[in-house]
Design an enzyme around this catalytic site. Structure first.
Site, short mmCIF file in Angstrom:
data_model
loop_
_atom_site.label_atom_id
_atom_site.label_comp_id
_atom_site.label_asym_id
_atom_site.label_seq_id
_atom_site.Cartn_x
_atom_site.Cartn_y
_atom_site.Cartn_z
N CYS A 184 -11.35 44.48 -114.83
CA CYS A 184 -11.15 45.58 -113.30
C CYS A 184 -10.20 45.60 -112.63
CB CYS A 184 -12.50 45.25 -112.77
SG CYS A 184 -13.11 46.20 -112.10
N HIS A 211 -15.94 44.10 -117.26
CA HIS A 211 -15.95 43.20 -117.66
C HIS A 211 -16.72 42.50 -118.33
CE1 HIS A 211 -15.59 43.00 -112.40
NE2 HIS A 211 -15.93 44.16 -113.26
N GLU A 242 -17.37 38.78 -119.71
CA GLU A 242 -17.41 37.74 -118.75
C GLU A 242 -19.39 38.27 -118.15
OE1 GLU A 242 -16.36 39.71 -114.08
OE2 GLU A 242 -15.70 39.58 -116.68
#
Length: 157
Positions: A3, A129, A131
């Site tokens: 990001c 993202h 994650e």
């Protein structure tokens, strides 16, 4: 970079590889003459910020032969987002000519989702993202590939 990390990498590449000394994100410097990261078009009229940013999962088409496509083992993925600023496609041709390639793009909006620097052992930046969908038992393919690349690089030394 993830990001903002990808966005910062894009800014630095513009400054040092493209020679655009004042390149920046319009989020950080509204008067930059080279907004290589800019507010998304659909965000330009938004005044009540709340939950209006680009949220949720979106499709991304990866380029065959890219590190990211190798990591995922497929060319079409869906990843989650949380942002208002994006890569400014007005600069895409310059970036690609200098070696930073857009290897992941949203097929509906043409938003650059993933950049890589060619001829680099592992330079990957994502607008999304990874994650958010990653767990200890099921890590993101990008994290697994990054660790493998780091180990391979360390073994060469």
């Amino acid at each position: 970079g993830i990001c903002l990390g990808m966005q910062c990498a894009v800014i630095e590449f513009a400054r040092h590889a493209l020679g655009l000394a004042d390149a920046n994100s319009s989020e950080m410097e509204q008067t930059t003459s080279h907004p290589v990261i800019d507010l998304m078009e659909e965000q330009k009229g938004v005044t009540a910020k709340g939950g209006t940013m680009r949220l949720g999962a979106y499709p991304c088409t990866l380029k065959k032969g890219s590190k990211v496509a190798a990591a995922y083992g497929k060319l079409n993925i869906s990843e989650r987002h949380r942002h208002r600023y994006e890569f400014n496609n007005d600069y895409l041709e310059q970036f690609e000519a200098a070696g930073m390639k857009a290897v992941g793009v949203n097929p509906d909006t043409n938003l650059v989702e993933v950049v890589e620097i060619e001829n680099h052992p592992w330079f990957v930046g994502t607008q999304y993202h990874p994650e958010y969908k990653s767990t200890v038992l099921s890590p993101s393919p990008l994290f697994v590939a990054f660790v493998k690349a780091a180990l391979a690089y360390a073994e060469k030394k």
